[in-house]
Design a protein around this motif. Structure first.
Motif, PDB file in Angstrom:
ATOM      1  N   ARG A 112       2.246   5.125  -6.950  1.00 31.84           N
ATOM      2  CA  ARG A 112       1.390   5.541  -8.402  1.00 31.84           C
ATOM      3  C   ARG A 112       1.181   5.318  -9.725  1.00 31.84           C
ATOM      4  NH1 ARG A 112      -1.561  11.331  -7.188  1.00 31.84           N
ATOM      5  NH2 ARG A 112      -2.870  10.611  -8.194  1.00 31.84           N
ATOM      6  N   GLN A 155      -4.186  -0.326  -7.562  1.00 29.07           N
ATOM      7  CA  GLN A 155      -3.793   1.108  -7.391  1.00 29.07           C
ATOM      8  C   GLN A 155      -3.985   1.543  -6.463  1.00 29.07           C
ATOM      9  OE1 GLN A 155      -7.394   1.952 -11.104  1.00 29.07           O
ATOM     10  NE2 GLN A 155      -5.010   3.387 -10.687  1.00 29.07           N
ATOM     11  N   ASP A 156      -3.520   2.780  -6.024  1.00 27.75           N
ATOM     12  CA  ASP A 156      -4.153   3.911  -5.230  1.00 27.75           C
ATOM     13  C   ASP A 156      -5.015   4.502  -5.609  1.00 27.75           C
ATOM     14  OD1 ASP A 156      -2.697   6.780  -5.864  1.00 27.75           O
ATOM     15  OD2 ASP A 156      -1.976   5.158  -6.327  1.00 27.75           O
ATOM     16  N   VAL A 157      -6.115   5.251  -4.429  1.00 30.63           N
ATOM     17  CA  VAL A 157      -7.192   5.765  -4.422  1.00 30.63           C
ATOM     18  C   VAL A 157      -6.802   6.941  -5.189  1.00 30.63           C
ATOM     19  CG1 VAL A 157      -9.135   6.720  -3.363  1.00 30.63           C
ATOM     20  CG2 VAL A 157      -7.947   4.909  -2.089  1.00 30.63           C
ATOM     21  N   ALA A 158      -5.977   7.505  -4.874  1.00 31.80           N
ATOM     22  CA  ALA A 158      -5.988   8.580  -5.645  1.00 31.80           C
ATOM     23  C   ALA A 158      -5.740   8.222  -7.034  1.00 31.80           C
ATOM     24  CB  ALA A 158      -4.640   9.336  -5.550  1.00 31.80           C
ATOM     25  N   THR A 159      -4.930   7.748  -7.529  1.00 32.98           N
ATOM     26  CA  THR A 159      -5.022   7.583  -8.846  1.00 32.98           C
ATOM     27  C   THR A 159      -6.488   6.551  -9.537  1.00 32.98           C
ATOM     28  OG1 THR A 159      -2.383   6.602  -8.631  1.00 32.98           O
ATOM     29  CG2 THR A 159      -3.536   5.899 -10.988  1.00 32.98           C
ATOM     30  N   LEU A 209       0.801  -0.837  -0.154  1.00 30.15           N
ATOM     31  CA  LEU A 209      -0.049  -0.331   0.138  1.00 30.15           C
ATOM     32  C   LEU A 209       1.009   1.343   0.174  1.00 30.15           C
ATOM     33  CD1 LEU A 209      -2.951  -1.157   2.699  1.00 30.15           C
ATOM     34  CD2 LEU A 209      -3.624  -1.633  -0.216  1.00 30.15           C
ATOM     35  N   GLY A 210       2.301   1.196   0.879  1.00 30.41           N
ATOM     36  CA  GLY A 210       2.875   2.290   1.021  1.00 30.41           C
ATOM     37  C   GLY A 210       3.807   2.873  -0.533  1.00 30.41           C
ATOM     38  N   GLU A 211       3.924   1.583  -1.265  1.00 26.50           N
ATOM     39  CA  GLU A 211       4.140   1.450  -1.964  1.00 26.50           C
ATOM     40  C   GLU A 211       4.207   1.862  -3.999  1.00 26.50           C
ATOM     41  OE1 GLU A 211       6.331  -1.653  -5.806  1.00 26.50           O
ATOM     42  OE2 GLU A 211       6.368  -1.874  -3.227  1.00 26.50           O
ATOM     43  N   LEU A 212       2.553   1.318  -4.022  1.00 31.60           N
ATOM     44  CA  LEU A 212       1.302   2.064  -4.469  1.00 31.60           C
ATOM     45  C   LEU A 212       1.352   3.595  -4.441  1.00 31.60           C
ATOM     46  CD1 LEU A 212      -1.169  -0.368  -3.354  1.00 31.60           C
ATOM     47  CD2 LEU A 212       0.261   0.010  -6.261  1.00 31.60           C
ATOM     48  N   ARG A 213       1.192   4.036  -3.391  1.00 27.22           N
ATOM     49  CA  ARG A 213       0.552   5.808  -3.124  1.00 27.22           C
ATOM     50  C   ARG A 213       1.964   6.245  -2.831  1.00 27.22           C
ATOM     51  NH1 ARG A 213      -0.391   5.104   2.135  1.00 27.22           N
ATOM     52  NH2 ARG A 213       1.537   5.256   3.124  1.00 27.22           N
ATOM     53  N   GLU A 214       3.312   5.531  -3.062  1.00 25.26           N
ATOM     54  CA  GLU A 214       4.172   6.662  -3.350  1.00 25.26           C
ATOM     55  C   GLU A 214       4.709   6.272  -5.106  1.00 25.26           C
ATOM     56  OE1 GLU A 214       8.953   5.723  -2.752  1.00 25.26           O
ATOM     57  OE2 GLU A 214       8.366   5.553  -0.730  1.00 25.26           O
TER      58      GLU A 214
END
Length: 91
Positions: free
Chosen positions: A28, A44-48, A21-26
């Motif tokens: 993107r 994928q992260d939520v923002a993306t 999860l950290g890697e996905l957020r970082e």
């Protein structure tokens, strides 16, 4: 974008969920999750994800507009402005 570095087995996801999860957020970048050697999911992260959904919505609007133009469903901007002004004056 190459996804080959972002392919992980489901066992890796289970064992390293917080790290993933950290890697996905970082990064993107999406990650492909495999099960029994076959790609089964993309995470994928939520923002993306939200950005992708907004982009798809805009593309859909453009496609609908193109269809309207091709079908001749258009009006002159001046006519629309005049109509809006007359409605505003009637209030």
């Amino acid at each position: 974008m190459r996804y080959s570095a972002q392919i992980k087995p489901i066992s890796y996801l289970k064992a390293h969920a917080a790290e993933v999860l950290g890697e996905l957020r970082e990064k993107r970048e999406p990650m492909v999750i495999t099960q029994n050697g076959e790609a089964k999911a993309v995470i994928q992260d939520v923002a993306t994800f939200e950005q992708t959904q907004e982009t798809l919505a805009l593309l859909k609007l453009l496609a609908l507009a193109s269809q309207d133009i091709a079908a001749g469903k258009t009006r002159r901007a001046r006519a629309i402005v005049d109509e809006l002004r007359s409605k505003a004056a009637a209030r």
